[in-house]
Design a protein around this motif. Structure first.
Motif, PDB file in Angstrom:
ATOM      1  N   ILE A   3      15.708 146.600  79.502  1.00 43.93           N
ATOM      2  CA  ILE A   3      14.288 146.874  79.255  1.00 43.93           C
ATOM      3  C   ILE A   3      13.474 146.491  80.485  1.00 43.93           C
TER       4      ILE A   3
ATOM      5  N   THR B 162      23.782 151.761  80.885  1.00 45.57           N
ATOM      6  CA  THR B 162      23.146 150.939  81.917  1.00 45.57           C
ATOM      7  C   THR B 162      24.185 150.033  82.563  1.00 45.57           C
TER       8      THR B 162
ATOM      9  N   THR C 283      22.536 142.795  79.313  1.00 44.53           N
ATOM     10  CA  THR C 283      21.810 142.613  78.058  1.00 44.53           C
ATOM     11  C   THR C 283      20.735 143.685  77.900  1.00 44.53           C
ATOM     12  N   VAL C 284      20.325 143.886  76.658  1.00 42.77           N
ATOM     13  CA  VAL C 284      19.242 144.826  76.374  1.00 42.77           C
ATOM     14  C   VAL C 284      17.956 144.362  77.059  1.00 42.77           C
TER      15      VAL C 284
ATOM     16  N   ALA D 202      16.851 150.844  79.829  1.00 37.40           N
ATOM     17  CA  ALA D 202      17.142 150.876  78.391  1.00 37.40           C
ATOM     18  C   ALA D 202      16.702 152.218  77.824  1.00 37.40           C
TER      19      ALA D 202
END
Length: 168
Positions: free
Chosen positions: A139, A130, A134-135, A144
């Motif tokens: 998301i 990605t 950050t995750v 994600a």
């Protein structure tokens, strides 16, 4: 993502970076950035001072800058870095289905926090799943990767050192 980094004495001013077509995303830039916020086609990134910067050529440490640009819409999953003066290079390939983005970290002396203290001179061309930092962001925007219980994901990389200065 993966974090292959290349530095001196291989990386030096004038090294050339080759990669297939890509879209450059300049955002979340450092205070010492050479770039303007925006997007462009590889290899010409928008410059803060106006015009564009050709990302194929590595500047010297006197550039005093650090940034991570994100590359998307890659034509293929590979890159090559060549030191024409030494007549050697490094290449890497990966599956775009697993890592569709490439982060391009450039630390040309401008990284002043620990542990760099302005001494770092390197490039890192990093295959990522990605462009999000950050995750949670990945998301939120749906980029994600989700693995269900028992599901696996595998990826193979190839890395090669080579001689010569021909364009890849």
């Amino acid at each position: 993502g993966q974090h292959p980094a290349l530095g001196a004495p291989f990386v030096e001013p004038g090294c050339r970076i080759d990669l297939p077509k890509a879209r450059i995303l300049c955002s979340g830039l450092s205070p010492v950035s050479r770039f303007a916020e925006g997007t462009a086609d590889w290899p010409n990134a928008p410059a803060k001072a106006g015009g564009t910067i050709d990302l194929r050529r590595v500047p010297g440490i006197e550039a005093d800058t650090t940034d991570t640009l994100k590359l998307t819409d890659l034509g293929a999953g590979w890159y090559a870095v060549r030191n024409e003066r030494l007549g050697i290079g490094f290449g890497m390939s990966w599956p775009l289905a697993v890592f569709p983005a490439l982060w391009f970290w450039q630390a040309y002396g401008g990284a002043y926090g620990a542990p760099w203290y302005g001494r770092t001179y390197l490039i890192a061309l990093e295959p990522f799943s990605t462009v999000r930092l950050t995750v949670a962001e990945a998301i939120e925007d749906g980029t994600a990767r989700v693995l269900r219980p028992g599901e696996t994901l595998a990826a193979s990389y190839a890395a090669v050192g080579f001689e010569g200065s021909a364009e890849v």
